[in-house]
Structures are given as structure tokens and as C-alpha cells.
Design a protein around this motif. Structure first.
Motif, PDB file in Angstrom:
ATOM      1  N   ASP A   1       0.832  -1.203   0.000  1.00 31.39           N
ATOM      2  CA  ASP A   1       0.000   0.000   0.000  1.00 31.39           C
ATOM      3  C   ASP A   1       0.868   1.256   0.000  1.00 31.39           C
ATOM      4  O   ASP A   1       0.583   2.222  -0.724  1.00 31.39           O
ATOM      5  CB  ASP A   1      -0.923  -0.008   1.219  1.00 31.39           C
ATOM      6  CG  ASP A   1      -1.806   1.223   1.269  1.00 31.39           C
ATOM      7  OD1 ASP A   1      -2.648   1.393   0.362  1.00 31.39           O
ATOM      8  OD2 ASP A   1      -1.657   2.032   2.205  1.00 31.39           O
ATOM      9  N   ALA A   2       1.937   1.243   0.802  1.00 35.89           N
ATOM     10  CA  ALA A   2       2.839   2.394   0.835  1.00 35.89           C
ATOM     11  C   ALA A   2       3.518   2.584  -0.518  1.00 35.89           C
ATOM     12  O   ALA A   2       3.714   3.716  -0.986  1.00 35.89           O
ATOM     13  CB  ALA A   2       3.881   2.205   1.932  1.00 35.89           C
ATOM     14  N   THR A   3       3.860   1.468  -1.154  1.00 38.60           N
ATOM     15  CA  THR A   3       4.471   1.534  -2.475  1.00 38.60           C
ATOM     16  C   THR A   3       3.499   2.119  -3.492  1.00 38.60           C
ATOM     17  O   THR A   3       3.866   2.951  -4.333  1.00 38.60           O
ATOM     18  CB  THR A   3       4.924   0.138  -2.922  1.00 38.60           C
ATOM     19  OG1 THR A   3       5.819  -0.408  -1.948  1.00 38.60           O
ATOM     20  CG2 THR A   3       5.638   0.199  -4.260  1.00 38.60           C
ATOM     21  N   ASP A   4       2.248   1.694  -3.410  1.00 35.92           N
ATOM     22  CA  ASP A   4       1.215   2.234  -4.302  1.00 35.92           C
ATOM     23  C   ASP A   4       1.050   3.735  -4.098  1.00 35.92           C
ATOM     24  O   ASP A   4       0.985   4.508  -5.064  1.00 35.92           O
ATOM     25  CB  ASP A   4      -0.106   1.506  -4.035  1.00 35.92           C
ATOM     26  CG  ASP A   4      -1.268   2.103  -4.813  1.00 35.92           C
ATOM     27  OD1 ASP A   4      -1.126   2.335  -6.028  1.00 35.92           O
ATOM     28  OD2 ASP A   4      -2.332   2.343  -4.201  1.00 35.92           O
ATOM     29  N   THR A   5       0.999   4.158  -2.831  1.00 39.82           N
ATOM     30  CA  THR A   5       0.870   5.592  -2.531  1.00 39.82           C
ATOM     31  C   THR A   5       2.047   6.370  -3.101  1.00 39.82           C
ATOM     32  O   THR A   5       1.881   7.446  -3.689  1.00 39.82           O
ATOM     33  CB  THR A   5       0.775   5.807  -1.014  1.00 39.82           C
ATOM     34  OG1 THR A   5      -0.367   5.116  -0.496  1.00 39.82           O
ATOM     35  CG2 THR A   5       0.658   7.290  -0.676  1.00 39.82           C
ATOM     36  N   GLY A   6       3.257   5.827  -2.919  1.00 41.78           N
ATOM     37  CA  GLY A   6       4.440   6.491  -3.447  1.00 41.78           C
ATOM     38  C   GLY A   6       4.417   6.617  -4.958  1.00 41.78           C
ATOM     39  O   GLY A   6       4.795   7.656  -5.519  1.00 41.78           O
ATOM     40  N   LEU A   7       3.965   5.561  -5.622  1.00 44.93           N
ATOM     41  CA  LEU A   7       3.878   5.594  -7.080  1.00 44.93           C
ATOM     42  C   LEU A   7       2.879   6.651  -7.550  1.00 44.93           C
ATOM     43  O   LEU A   7       3.139   7.387  -8.511  1.00 44.93           O
ATOM     44  CB  LEU A   7       3.468   4.220  -7.605  1.00 44.93           C
ATOM     45  CG  LEU A   7       4.578   3.165  -7.673  1.00 44.93           C
ATOM     46  CD1 LEU A   7       3.972   1.783  -7.886  1.00 44.93           C
ATOM     47  CD2 LEU A   7       5.561   3.493  -8.792  1.00 44.93           C
ATOM     48  N   ARG A   8       1.737   6.714  -6.878  1.00 38.74           N
ATOM     49  CA  ARG A   8       0.730   7.697  -7.268  1.00 38.74           C
ATOM     50  C   ARG A   8       1.245   9.124  -7.069  1.00 38.74           C
ATOM     51  O   ARG A   8       0.941  10.022  -7.863  1.00 38.74           O
ATOM     52  CB  ARG A   8      -0.561   7.465  -6.482  1.00 38.74           C
ATOM     53  CG  ARG A   8      -1.281   6.169  -6.872  1.00 38.74           C
ATOM     54  CD  ARG A   8      -2.460   5.871  -5.954  1.00 38.74           C
ATOM     55  NE  ARG A   8      -3.046   4.583  -6.244  1.00 38.74           N
ATOM     56  CZ  ARG A   8      -4.005   4.363  -7.142  1.00 38.74           C
ATOM     57  NH1 ARG A   8      -4.483   5.381  -7.841  1.00 38.74           N
ATOM     58  NH2 ARG A   8      -4.474   3.164  -7.352  1.00 38.74           N
ATOM     59  N   GLU A   9       2.018   9.333  -5.994  1.00 36.95           N
ATOM     60  CA  GLU A   9       2.603  10.654  -5.773  1.00 36.95           C
ATOM     61  C   GLU A   9       3.611  10.992  -6.864  1.00 36.95           C
ATOM     62  O   GLU A   9       3.674  12.131  -7.345  1.00 36.95           O
ATOM     63  CB  GLU A   9       3.270  10.708  -4.396  1.00 36.95           C
ATOM     64  CG  GLU A   9       2.294  10.742  -3.231  1.00 36.95           C
ATOM     65  CD  GLU A   9       1.438  12.001  -3.241  1.00 36.95           C
ATOM     66  OE1 GLU A   9       1.977  13.078  -3.593  1.00 36.95           O
ATOM     67  OE2 GLU A   9       0.242  11.911  -2.924  1.00 36.95           O
ATOM     68  N   LYS A  10       4.411  10.007  -7.255  1.00 33.62           N
ATOM     69  CA  LYS A  10       5.383  10.225  -8.326  1.00 33.62           C
ATOM     70  C   LYS A  10       4.672  10.597  -9.635  1.00 33.62           C
ATOM     71  O   LYS A  10       5.096  11.508 -10.356  1.00 33.62           O
ATOM     72  CB  LYS A  10       6.230   8.965  -8.537  1.00 33.62           C
ATOM     73  CG  LYS A  10       7.333   8.743  -7.503  1.00 33.62           C
ATOM     74  CD  LYS A  10       8.055   7.446  -7.781  1.00 33.62           C
ATOM     75  CE  LYS A  10       9.250   7.262  -6.874  1.00 33.62           C
ATOM     76  NZ  LYS A  10      10.377   8.163  -7.219  1.00 33.62           N
ATOM     77  N   ILE A  11       3.597   9.867  -9.925  1.00 35.69           N
ATOM     78  CA  ILE A  11       2.852  10.126 -11.153  1.00 35.69           C
ATOM     79  C   ILE A  11       2.221  11.517 -11.125  1.00 35.69           C
ATOM     80  O   ILE A  11       2.281  12.273 -12.098  1.00 35.69           O
ATOM     81  CB  ILE A  11       1.779   9.046 -11.362  1.00 35.69           C
ATOM     82  CG1 ILE A  11       2.441   7.698 -11.672  1.00 35.69           C
ATOM     83  CG2 ILE A  11       0.824   9.433 -12.489  1.00 35.69           C
ATOM     84  CD1 ILE A  11       1.489   6.519 -11.631  1.00 35.69           C
TER      85      ILE A  11
END
Length: 209
Positions: A183-193
Motif C-alpha cells: 500500500d505504501a508503495t502504491d501511494t508512493g507511485l501515485r505521488e510520483k505520477i
């Protein structure tokens, strides 16, 4: 303490029954049309359902021999959906065409997701190794996404023969660690995008390209 909802008396089919009926008890109404990424609702729904079933066992000390099957199935489904979601987010970030494997096999999905995650987060190795170990263990318990759902496989062979006992609380703790990392990885990816898209929009406004 959370109360477990149960109907006062077992209902029987009747002419007024309607799966899409409404009622005055608005808190039972699930909103499936509010604007959000639909993946999030599915992913978190299965995770929350597993937690509620564990809470039922913790509060009552009962029904573990029945709830264990949907409990395990919910965790497996959560992981499968999250891995497919991460593949989508990684490929979006890399500006590549989204093409996640059309399979229920967690090992195949994980290999694809890990390769992409290593490209986006090259320095993250310690936690991801533990995630892989637990996901492969989960894959071994249910390699085809039918062992937690059926007592027999498609070929008629019994499922879960090598899994006679499950300590639900310890299983939950291990899976929560995996789920939190993903979940943290998903959040980080969305922030990067989002940051990348904002930068591109700003550059377009300034220079028209």
C-alpha cells in the motif's frame, strides 16, 4: 467492541425480497459510484473483510473453522489485485503501455511487479525480500486461486491437503505487513505520477510543449 450483525431470525424467500431495495437505515447503503480509482475499493474491501472476520473470531472465540476459508480467500484476492494495480501504476509512471499478466498466479504477478518496482525504487531491497518470501509462501498454499474457495480442484483432487491448520491471528499479522508495504508503495507511485504530471502541465503552460 464492534458488534457483529446478525439477522434476528433466518429469513425465507418471499415475493417482496429485492436485492436492490432501499431502506431507512442509511448506514447500510454502500456507495459504489463515488469518484475514486475503482481498484482502491476492491483492494481495500477484501483486506478490510479479512480483518472483520478475524475480529469476529477474536471477540467470540467461535466460527474460526468456517471463517478461515473466506478469510484466506480475501487475503489472497487482496494481494492479487494489489499486485495487478502496482503493475499498472509502475507502467504508467514509466510511460509504458499497461499490460499486466492475465493470470491468478501470484508468483507470475509478483515477478512482473518486482521487476518494475526495482526499476522505480532501485535501493529498496531488505523489505521487498521479506515480501517476496511471504508471497511465495501464500502462492504455495493456493497456487491456482481455487484452494481457498473450493474443497476440490478442477481435476477433482482435494485442496489444502498440506494446510491442515492456520493460526488466523499470526497469518493476519504477517499479511498486514505485506499489505502495508504494498500500500505504501502504491501511494508512493501515485505521488510520483501526480508530481510528474503536474511538472509536465507546468512546462506546457510555460513553453507550450
Amino acid at each position: 467492541m464492534t458488534e457483529w450483525f446478525e439477522l434476528p431470525t433466518p429469513p425465507w424467500p418471499n415475493s417482496e425480497a429485492d436485492l436492490l431495495a432501499g431502506g431507512d437505515d442509511w448506514w447500510f447503503v454502500a456507495c459504489m459510484d463515488w469518484p475514486r480509482d475503482a481498484w482502491i475499493g476492491y483492494i481495500e474491501g477484501y483486506r478490510k473483510a479479512a480483518g472483520l472476520m478475524l475480529a469476529r473470531v477474536a471477540e467470540t472465540g467461535r466460527d474460526q473453522d468456517y471463517l478461515v476459508y473466506p478469510f484466506l480467500m480475501c487475503w489472497r484476492q487482496h494481494i492479487e489485485l494489489q499486485l495487478k494495480n502496482l503493475i499498472i501504476q509502475c507502467t504508467r509512471y514509466k510511460d509504458e503501455e499497461v499490460d499486466f499478466p492475465r493470470t491468478h498466479k501470484l508468483e507470475v504477478l509478483w515477478r512482473k511487479a518486482r521487476k518494475l518496482l526495482n526499476e522505480v525504487y532501485p535501493d529498496d531491497t531488505a523489505a521487498i525480500d521479506d515480501v517476496e518470501r511471504l508471497l511465495l509462501q501464500l502462492q504455495a498454499c493456493d497456487p491456482t486461486s481455487e484452494h481457498f474457495r473450493y474443497p476440490v480442484a478442477k481435476d477433482g483432487s482435494p485442496t489444502l491437503g498440506a494446510l491442515p491448520r492456520v493460526h488466523m491471528r499470526l497469518f493476519q499479522e504477517a499479511m498486514e505487513g505485506v499489505a502495508t508495504y504494498l500500500d505504501a508503495t502504491d501511494t508512493g507511485l501515485r505521488e510520483k505520477i501526480n508530481s510528474r504530471d503536474d511538472y509536465r502541465a507546468a512546462m506546457y503552460d510555460m513553453y507550450g510543449q
